[in-house]
Design a protein around this motif. Structure first.
Motif, short mmCIF file in Angstrom:
data_model
loop_
_atom_site.label_atom_id
_atom_site.label_comp_id
_atom_site.label_asym_id
_atom_site.label_seq_id
_atom_site.Cartn_x
_atom_site.Cartn_y
_atom_site.Cartn_z
N LEU A 26 25.47 24.53 -8.42
CA LEU A 26 24.84 25.77 -7.95
C LEU A 26 23.87 25.49 -6.81
CD1 LEU A 26 24.10 27.66 -11.28
CD2 LEU A 26 25.67 28.33 -9.46
N LEU A 27 23.14 24.38 -6.96
CA LEU A 27 22.17 24.04 -5.92
C LEU A 27 22.86 23.67 -4.62
CD1 LEU A 27 19.49 22.07 -7.96
CD2 LEU A 27 19.35 24.38 -7.04
N LEU A 28 24.08 23.11 -4.73
CA LEU A 28 24.84 22.81 -3.51
C LEU A 28 25.25 24.10 -2.83
CD1 LEU A 28 27.39 19.96 -4.32
CD2 LEU A 28 25.45 19.87 -2.78
N LEU A 29 25.53 25.13 -3.67
CA LEU A 29 26.05 26.38 -3.11
C LEU A 29 24.96 27.24 -2.47
CD1 LEU A 29 28.68 27.47 -5.77
CD2 LEU A 29 29.08 26.53 -3.50
N ILE A 30 23.75 27.23 -3.05
CA ILE A 30 22.76 28.13 -2.46
C ILE A 30 22.25 27.53 -1.15
CG2 ILE A 30 21.97 29.37 -4.51
CD1 ILE A 30 19.53 27.54 -4.55
N PRO A 31 22.19 28.38 -0.12
CA PRO A 31 21.74 27.87 1.17
C PRO A 31 20.24 27.57 1.15
CG PRO A 31 22.13 30.23 1.28
CD PRO A 31 22.51 29.80 -0.10
N GLY A 32 19.78 26.81 2.10
CA GLY A 32 18.35 26.50 2.19
C GLY A 32 18.15 25.01 2.02
N ASP A 33 17.28 24.46 2.84
CA ASP A 33 17.11 23.01 2.90
C ASP A 33 15.67 22.65 2.56
OD1 ASP A 33 17.00 20.38 3.56
OD2 ASP A 33 17.12 20.71 5.73
N PRO A 34 15.47 21.85 1.50
CA PRO A 34 14.09 21.50 1.14
C PRO A 34 13.34 20.81 2.29
CG PRO A 34 15.67 20.18 -0.11
CD PRO A 34 16.44 21.24 0.58
N ILE A 48 13.30 17.17 10.88
CA ILE A 48 13.92 17.63 9.63
C ILE A 48 15.03 16.67 9.21
CG2 ILE A 48 15.32 19.48 8.63
CD1 ILE A 48 13.70 21.44 10.39
N ASN A 49 15.82 16.27 10.19
CA ASN A 49 16.92 15.36 9.88
C ASN A 49 16.40 14.01 9.38
OD1 ASN A 49 19.77 15.04 9.77
ND2 ASN A 49 19.55 13.55 11.45
N ASN A 50 15.32 13.57 10.00
CA ASN A 50 14.69 12.32 9.61
C ASN A 50 14.26 12.37 8.13
OD1 ASN A 50 14.00 9.81 10.50
ND2 ASN A 50 11.90 10.37 11.07
N LEU A 51 13.68 13.49 7.75
CA LEU A 51 13.23 13.64 6.37
C LEU A 51 14.43 13.77 5.42
CD1 LEU A 51 10.90 13.94 4.36
CD2 LEU A 51 10.91 16.37 4.80
N ARG A 52 15.48 14.45 5.88
CA ARG A 52 16.69 14.56 5.04
C ARG A 52 17.24 13.18 4.73
NH1 ARG A 52 19.46 19.17 4.13
NH2 ARG A 52 21.36 17.97 3.93
N ASN A 53 17.22 12.33 5.75
CA ASN A 53 17.68 10.95 5.52
C ASN A 53 16.81 10.26 4.49
OD1 ASN A 53 19.96 10.60 7.07
ND2 ASN A 53 18.78 10.28 8.95
N ALA A 54 15.49 10.41 4.66
CA ALA A 54 14.56 9.74 3.76
C ALA A 54 14.74 10.23 2.33
CB ALA A 54 13.13 9.97 4.24
N LEU A 55 15.07 11.52 2.17
CA LEU A 55 15.22 12.08 0.82
C LEU A 55 16.63 11.86 0.27
CD1 LEU A 55 13.43 15.54 1.30
CD2 LEU A 55 12.59 13.61 -0.02
N GLY A 56 17.50 11.31 1.09
CA GLY A 56 18.88 11.08 0.65
C GLY A 56 19.72 12.35 0.67
N LEU A 57 19.25 13.39 1.35
CA LEU A 57 19.99 14.65 1.32
C LEU A 57 21.21 14.63 2.23
CD1 LEU A 57 17.00 17.16 1.38
CD2 LEU A 57 18.54 16.72 -0.51
N ASN A 58 21.27 13.64 3.10
CA ASN A 58 22.43 13.57 3.98
C ASN A 58 23.59 12.80 3.36
OD1 ASN A 58 21.51 15.15 6.05
ND2 ASN A 58 20.53 13.47 7.16
N THR B 397 16.32 28.06 7.23
CA THR B 397 17.13 26.88 7.48
C THR B 397 18.53 27.19 7.96
OG1 THR B 397 16.13 26.16 5.42
CG2 THR B 397 17.62 24.64 6.47
N ASN B 398 19.19 28.11 7.24
CA ASN B 398 20.61 28.26 7.51
C ASN B 398 20.92 29.37 8.50
OD1 ASN B 398 20.34 26.85 4.97
ND2 ASN B 398 22.57 26.88 5.03
N LYS B 402 19.31 27.77 12.84
CA LYS B 402 20.62 27.37 13.35
C LYS B 402 21.10 28.37 14.40
CE LYS B 402 22.33 24.14 10.13
NZ LYS B 402 22.06 24.30 8.70
N SER B 403 20.19 29.25 14.86
CA SER B 403 20.50 30.25 15.88
C SER B 403 21.69 31.12 15.51
CB SER B 403 20.75 29.57 17.24
OG SER B 403 19.67 28.74 17.56
#
Lengths: 326, 511
Positions: A26-34, A48-58, B397-398, B402-403
């Motif tokens: 469900l969490l994969l399905l709901i949009p929105g990025d911590p 944001i991408n840098n933090l996503r990497n650090a959190l393992g979200l990528n 975010t989405n 993301k424009s």
């Protein structure tokens, strides 16, 4: 009996694993990025991408799910992205407040619900019956957040009798304080829990009272009740000993389920009354997409719910000797 | 029955007198807030509660006064020998609340960690023009900038952390130690943060023995708790209905003043429908600002006229975005070739109807109402307007970031300097330029605005930029957000409000 309990407890493991997978999906399905919520509007895409990497979200989803299970097996529910604290610590810190609220609400709901139900059934068609069923109708239809605000408006703002928000000392601590000569601590705790517990209990009390009424009406028409009256037993004894005990069984299963509803209702009640429990935490965690924290809370709620229902099943056997567990 | 009643009443009365007793102790103050702080490490803080509590626990090099002037805090003086060098002189014998000394090394450590990419500081972008921070001696810090950057001073109020503690492994996110007027006492997550005076603070002593910050998520519940006397002070965000009621209540002191935020329309200039300034002007003219501000926000916000806040030194009342003008909008649509050719009430061009999506996030009910109101006005003018409302994480975010949006309603806060609402947002390729706006003339002016060394030069640059933006309209500023604070008149000191909601004025300190 013991084997039954052990088997039920073992069944918890696949259930918990299933919960984790469902929540994860469900969490994969709901949009929105911590990461984006955490860094705020002013953050750049790069940050944001840098933090996503650090959190393992990528990482791909199966790597993340696998890593989560691997940690869970070691008893580690991960770290909250937003609160800089282990999820288990955060949940443990909040659990007591929610259980306290849910238990007090459940006791209130049972006391009020059962008394009204029995009263209505034994005086079917009377004014007592009508009034209690009107109450039940109101209780079922009033949303908890609305009732909560109304109670707060009346008892805290207008009358000023009770505190509007927050929690006093936890009950065990307050009880100890009262025993050691500081009763005001217990009074304070009691004053704080009254409004949220009433708001939370109303819906369950209403449902329980309706159910008890129906069950009692059915049982009161049974042959054994007539026999009991025919034996010359007093009305009070027939109703309480013979009829009520038999009417209790369907009620008991509902009470178990109501506990789940109370945990759910706690989400709203706690937010209104600033009750520092798991429910309030749930709202915050979801609104921030704090994924590890949401996982941890859902898992905790699921386990509590399963344990409560196990207790209810065990109680069946106590109430109804015909039921054998094993 | 009556006996049971009287016992209950006695019980309640006892509870009542107990609470009355505790609130009568003069030197404690309880402040309500809407969210729990995520972290109390100033370098990583990102929510209003954290900013506000951190401002009490920590001190920065400078302190910002309610009128947004920089006042010496840990630094007693500073100089700029050239536009890219800033030298700060610390006060002698500064101490953290735990008694350990605060030196230039701590300042360098604080800024170096913020600038470190892997540290993921949310506010890093504000400090990136700093190319080096050095300790000249234990009492002197030198900042070297890659280019002149005038807004820097307003951002140097960020709290200085202890290098020794952080490197020694103390988790200052949960057990913060700073050199501000108060020190950390306890934190019940989700419920309350308690502070007590810091005996090692260099400046004026706070007039309270204890500060409790109580977290109550629901705005109406927070207002009711304040009315019930559980809280001494509450502040924005508050619902307009609650504000009206509290303002009328004689028990409370009220501060209602302009804030540091705007609510605005973000046009996606990359969208074919919105790439022409004329179309953006036409849509802007369909926004009835007066009704939105007076009826939805009940007058607590103010109708906006340009992208510079009225409280800013760069503001000019002569710069004006287009106002509400349905006929003018229809004329512009016509000039762009949109007309209702098939008589269905919707403008069309080349067989396609003029349809547009208005979006915002669900957490703010006033914004949802505003978007729905705009939708009605758009439809009345022949625009097939749809709305899309989702919660903040999915919306930001989405969608907007993301424009994916066309016309989005959102806000910016903490605009302590015009640069904060312009540079990253509206320069070509800016990090938060979600609408893809690009105008070389604006780029030049915004660069001038941040690098000019005199306020007069900066003002000139921002006024020129604001004039261009008022007709180009990548943003349409709907309203200037108001700021409200209410306090119990029983407090033994005078409460001073700052539009950022900082709390030093709530513990009896001035400016």
């Amino acid at each position: 009996m013991l084997a039954y309990i052990v088997r039920r407890l073992l069944l918890l493991i696949p259930m918990a694993a299933g919960m984790v997978v469902v929540t994860f999906g469900l969490l994969l399905l709901i949009p929105g990025d911590p990461a984006s919520v955490l860094l705020g509007q002013e953050a750049s895409a790069e940050a944001i991408n840098n933090l996503r990497n650090a959190l393992g979200l990528n990482d791909p989803w199966y790597v993340r799910l696998g890593a989560y299970f691997a940690r869970l097996l070691q008893g580690d529910m991960g770290r909250s992205i937003f609160q800089n604290q282990a999820v288990s610590e955060i949940v443990a810190g909040r659990l007591g407040a929610t259980i306290e609220l849910a238990v007090v609400a459940l006791i209130l709901a049972c006391l009020v619900g059962i008394s009204l139900g029995v009263l209505a059934a034994t005086r079917q068609g009377s004014i007592v019956d009508t009034v209690s069923m009107i109450f039940a109708q109101l209780g079922v239809s009033m949303p908890v957040y609305w009732l909560g605000l109304l109670l707060m408006l009346l008892f805290a703002v207008t009358l000023g009798w009770l505190p509007a928000i927050g929690r006093g000392a936890p009950f065990p601590e307050a009880l100890w304080a009262a025993l050691t000569g500081r009763p005001q601590v217990l009074i304070d705790s009691f004053a704080h829990i009254l409004l949220p517990a009433v708001a939370l209990a109303a819906n369950s009390a209403a449902i329980i009272s309706r159910l008890v009424r129906t069950a009692m009406l059915e049982v009161l028409r049974e042959d054994f009740v007539r026999t009991a009256y025919a034996k010359g037993l007093r009305r009070q004894r027939v109703i309480l000993r013979h009829a009520f005990r038999n009417a209790l069984l369907p009620v008991l299963s509902v009470v178990g389920l109501r506990f789940g509803a109370l945990l759910g209702g706690a989400v709203l009640t706690e937010t209104i009354f600033a009750w520092p429990g798991l429910g309030q935490l749930t709202i915050t965690a979801i609104s921030q997409r704090d994924l590890p924290l949401i996982q941890g809370i859902v898992l905790t709620f699921a386990i509590i719910f399963a344990l409560v229902n196990l207790v209810v099943d065990l109680l069946y056997a106590v109430v109804d000797p015909r039921i054998r567990l094993g | 029955m009556s006996k049971a009643l009287s016992i209950t009443a006695a019980f309640l009365l006892a509870g009542l007198s107990f609470t009355a007793l505790s609130s009568a102790q003069a030197a404690t103050v309880t402040i309500g807030t809407d969210v729990d702080a995520g972290t109390l490490d100033p370098r990583l803080s990102r929510d209003t509660t954290a900013y506000r509590v951190i401002d009490l626990i920590y001190s920065g090099l400078i302190h910002t006064t309610p009128s947004l002037e920089a006042k010496p805090d840990l630094a007693e003086s500073w100089e700029t020998p050239n536009p890219t060098t800033w030298i700060f002189k610390l006060r002698p014998n500064l101490k953290f609340s735990d008694g350990s000394p605060l030196t230039a090394a701590d300042v360098v450590f604080t800024f170096s960690s913020i600038l470190n990419k892997d540290f993921n500081a949310p506010m890093r972008a504000l400090y990136t023009p700093i190319s080096a921070v050095e300790a000249v001696d234990p009492q002197t810090v030198k900042f070297t900038l890659s280019a002149p950057y005038a807004p820097l001073l307003s951002y140097l109020d960020i709290g200085i952390v202890s290098k020794a503690l952080v490197e020694g492994g103390t988790d200052i996110a949960l057990k913060p130690v700073g050199a501000g007027p108060m020190k950390f006492a306890s934190w019940t997550r989700g419920s309350a943060i308690q502070l007590e005076p810091n005996p090692n603070y260099w400046g004026e002593k706070p007039k309270v023995d204890k500060v409790t910050i109580k977290i109550i998520g629901d705005g109406s519940a927070r207002a009711q708790a304040f009315e019930a006397g559980d809280l001494d002070i509450i502040q924005s965000p508050l619902a307009p209905q609650d504000i009206k009621r509290l303002q009328a209540d004689k028990r409370f002191g009220a501060v209602v003043q302009p804030g540091l935020g705007v609510t605005y329309i973000n046009f996606n200039t990359k969208d074919p429908l919105l790439s022409s300034p004329k179309m953006r002007q036409a849509f802007s003219m369909l926004i009835d600002q007066k009704t939105i501000v007076n009826d939805i926000y009940q007058g607590v916000d103010a109708v906006a006229s340009s992208i510079v806040l009225p409280s800013s030194w760069a503001y000019s009342k002569d710069i004006k975005q287009p106002g509400f003008d349905v006929e003018g909008a229809k004329k512009l649509f016509k000039e762009e070739g949109w007309a209702d050719t098939n008589g269905d009430g919707i403008l069309d061009k080349g067989g396609k109807p003029l349809s547009i999506v208005l979006s915002t996030h669900s957490e703010d009910s006033n914004r949802v109402q505003t978007v729905e109101f705009m939708q009605a006005n758009f439809q009345a003018a022949g625009v097939d307007a749809k709305t899309q409302i989702s919660d903040w994480p999915s919306f930001s975010t989405n969608y907007v970031q993301k424009s994916q949006h066309q016309i989005a309603l959102l806000g910016w806060l903490n605009i302590v300097d015009p640069d904060r609402l312009l540079f990253a947002q509206l320069t070509t390729g800016g990090s938060t330029n979600w609408g893809g706006y690009s105008n070389p003339a604006v780029d030049d002016l915004l660069k001038q605005g941040r690098s000019a060394t005199t306020q007069a030069d900066r003002t000139a640059a921002y006024r020129k930029a604001a004039t261009l933006l008022a007709s180009d309209l990548p943003y349409y500023i709907v309203s200037y957000q108001g700021y409200q604070l209410f306090y119990s008149k029983k407090l033994p000191f005078e409460v001073q409000a700052t539009s950022r909601g900082n709390m030093r004025g709530m513990i009896g300190l001035k400016d």
